[in-house]
Design a protein around this motif. Structure first.
Motif, mmCIF file in Angstrom:
data_model
loop_
_atom_site.group_PDB
_atom_site.id
_atom_site.type_symbol
_atom_site.label_atom_id
_atom_site.label_comp_id
_atom_site.label_asym_id
_atom_site.label_seq_id
_atom_site.Cartn_x
_atom_site.Cartn_y
_atom_site.Cartn_z
ATOM 1 N N ARG A 8 -0.319 -0.443 6.311
ATOM 2 C CA ARG A 8 0.356 0.988 5.991
ATOM 3 C C ARG A 8 1.761 0.934 5.471
ATOM 4 O O ARG A 8 2.631 0.016 6.075
ATOM 5 C CB ARG A 8 0.264 2.104 7.193
ATOM 6 N N CYS A 43 0.823 -1.213 0.002
ATOM 7 C CA CYS A 43 -0.018 -0.110 0.031
ATOM 8 C C CYS A 43 0.787 1.294 -0.071
ATOM 9 O O CYS A 43 1.959 1.482 0.749
ATOM 10 C CB CYS A 43 -0.864 0.187 1.298
ATOM 11 N N CYS A 95 -4.169 1.696 10.063
ATOM 12 C CA CYS A 95 -3.940 0.427 9.244
ATOM 13 C C CYS A 95 -2.712 -0.456 9.404
ATOM 14 O O CYS A 95 -1.653 0.137 9.001
ATOM 15 C CB CYS A 95 -4.246 0.676 8.003
ATOM 16 N N CYS A 113 -2.187 5.141 6.417
ATOM 17 C CA CYS A 113 -3.366 5.551 7.073
ATOM 18 C C CYS A 113 -3.012 5.238 8.794
ATOM 19 O O CYS A 113 -2.351 3.920 8.824
ATOM 20 C CB CYS A 113 -4.607 4.847 6.766
HETATM 21 FE FE1 FES Z 1 -3.561 1.267 2.807
HETATM 22 FE FE2 FES Z 1 -4.838 3.167 4.105
HETATM 23 S S1 FES Z 1 -5.374 2.485 2.345
HETATM 24 S S2 FES Z 1 -2.919 2.097 4.773
#
Ligand code: FES
Ligand code: 5AD
Length: 364
Positions: free
Chosen positions: A77, A67, A74, A71
Motif C-alpha cells: 500500500r 501502488c 496490503c 488498501c
Molecule cells: Fe495496491 Fe491495494 S491494490 S494497496
C-alpha cells in the motif's frame, strides 16, 4: 421446521451447484472436520471429472510494487514508507518470460500494484512483446481497476485473461478494508467489463480478513455464482506488520480449504489456484488446497532480487528461490501426490480451441 444437516447441504450443493445464503452461513459457521473432508472428496471428484489430475502451472511475474492505492491489508500500500519500491523494465519482463518459456511455461501472469508510471501504451507494448515472441502462450494481466477503454486496449494488444479479486462482496465490509477512494461498485463494474470484452476472468477474496463474518463469505459465494468467473482465487488473510491490520490473526488452513471445496461444488468448471498465501500459513497448504479441489498453481518467475520487495503480507514463501527452483519444487510436490503439473496454456474448458463459447462476444 427441522434444520437440514451440513452433510445434506454439502450433498445438495454437489447436485444443484447452489444453496441459499442462510444455508451457506450455516455451513461456514458450523462445519466439522468430517464435513470438510466429505466436501473435499466430492469437490476433488468433480475436479477430476473436468480436469483429471492435471495441475496447471502459471508463471507469475510481479513487475512493480508501486501502488497508488492504500488498501488496509496490503503490504505494498502507498502508505508503507518502509518498503523499497521497484519496477521492472519491459526488457526485464521479457527476460522473465523467455526464462519461463525455457522452463516450459505457456501462461504468464503479469501482476503489479496500480502503478501509473506504466502507461496503457507501455502495458500494450509488453503484452505485444510477449505474444510476438511466444505466440503459443497466454498472457494474464493483474494490474487492478481500469476503465473499460483501457481493458479493451490491453485485450486488443493480445491479453487473454485478467485477475481482479473482488476481495469481499459486502459493501460495508468492503469499506472496512479499503480507503474511501475505492468502491465495491467500481470493482464490480470492472469485472463486468472484463467479461463482456471477452477476457477469461478471475476473481476471488481473502479468507478471514479483518471484520469478516460468515454472512460476508456467503455473499462472496453467491456473488461468484452470479458472475460465473473462469478462475477463482482465494487465500487466507495474512497480516503485514506495516499495515493497520498488523495485529489481526491470519485466516486458517481449515477455513480456506473448506471454501475451496465449496467453490468447486458451486462452479464445477472453474480454475481454482492453490495460492501462495495458503502455502505461507502451512508448509503443505498448496497440496491441501489441491486435495480440496484446486487445480492451478502459480510459481514465481520474478527476478530473485525483487521478490523480497513484493511482500503483500509477512513471511511470504519462495522469496529466496529462482524461477527454476519454484518450477521444480511444484513438480516434485504434486507428482508425489499423484498429480501431473502441466505447463500448457491450461484454458478454461469453455475456451479450448475448437470449442465455441457463444456467451462471449470477442471484440478483438
Ligand atoms: Fe495496491 Fe491495494 S491494490 S494497496
Ligand atoms: N493477506 C493475504 N492476501 C493479501 N492480498 C493482499 N494483501 C494480502 C494480505 N495481507 C491479496 C489480495 C490481492 C492479491 C493480489 O493479494 O486479495 O487481490
Amino acid at each position: 421446521m427441522e434444520k437440514t444437516s451440513n452433510m445434506e447441504l454439502i450433498e445438495r450443493l454437489e447436485r444443484e451447484h447452489t444453496l441459499t445464503k442462510d444455508e451457506f452461513v450455516q455451513l461456514i459457521s458450523t462445519f466439522t472436520p468430517e464435513e470438510a473432508e466429505r466436501a473435499g472428496k466430492l469437490a476433488r471428484r468433480l475436479t477430476d471429472e473436468f480436469y483429471g489430475h492435471d495441475i496447471y502451472m502459471r508463471g507469475l511475474i510481479e513487475f512493480t510494487n508501486y501502488c497508488r492505492n492504500d488498501c488496509l491489508y496490503c503490504g505494498i500500500r502507498r502508505s508503507n514508507r518502509e518498503l523499497e519500491r521497484y519496477r521492472l523494465s519491459s526488457e526485464d519482463i521479457l527476460m522473465c518470460t523467455d526464462e519461463g518459456y525455457r522452463l516450459g511455461f505457456r501462461t504468464f501472469v503479469l501482476q503489479g500494484g496500480e502503478d501509473p508510471q506504466f502507461s496503457d501504451e507501455d502495458i500494450c507494448e509488453i503484452v505485444r512483446g510477449i505474444k510476438d515472441q511466444h505466440p503459443d502462450c497466454a498472457v494474464t494481466l493483474s494490474i487492478g481497476e481500469k476503465t473499460r477503454e483501457q481493458y479493451l486496449m490491453y485485450f486488443q494488444a493480445g491479453a487473454d485473461r485478467y485477475l481482479l479479486r473482488h476481495e469481499t462482496a459486502n459493501e460495508e465490509h468492503y469499506r472496512m478494508l479499503h480507503p474511501e477512494s475505492l468502491s465495491l461498485a467500481n470493482r464490480k463494474r470492472c469485472l463486468r467489463d472484463l467479461k463482456e470484452i471477452g477476457y477469461q476472468v478471475g476473481t476471488g477474496f481473502m479468507v478471514q480478513s479483518p471484520y469478516q463474518r460468515p454472512e460476508h463469505l456467503a455473499e462472496d459465494l453467491l456473488f461468484i455464482k452470479e458472475l460465473e468467473p473462469h478462475m477463482i482465487g482465494i487465500g487466507p488473510f495474512v497480516p503485514h506488520h506495516a499495515t493497520p491490520f498488523a495485529e489481526f490473526p491470519a485466516g486458517t488452513l481449515e477455513m480456506t480449504t473448506f471454501l475451496i471445496s465449496l467453490l468447486r461444488l458451486l462452479v464445477p468448471e472453474a480454475l481454482i489456484p492453490a495460492t501462495t498465501a495458503l502455502g505461507t500459513i502451512d508448509p503443505m497448504g498448496r497440496e491441501k488446497g489441491v486435495l480440496a479441489g484446486a487445480n492451478v498453481v502459480m510459481p514465481n518467475l520474478s527476478p530473485q532480487e525483487v521478490r523480497e520487495k513484493y511482500m503483500l503480507y509477512d513471511n511470504k514463501i519462495c522469496t529466496g528461490d529462482e524461477a527454476a527452483e519454484c518450477r521444480n519444487c511444484m513438480d516434485m510436490r504434486f507428482k508425489i501426490l499423484g498429480y501431473e503439473p502441466v505447463v500448457d496454456r491450461g484454458d478454461h474448458v469453455s475456451r479450448r480451441v475448437g470449442e465455441a463459447d457463444d456467451k462471449q462476444t470477442d471484440l478483438r
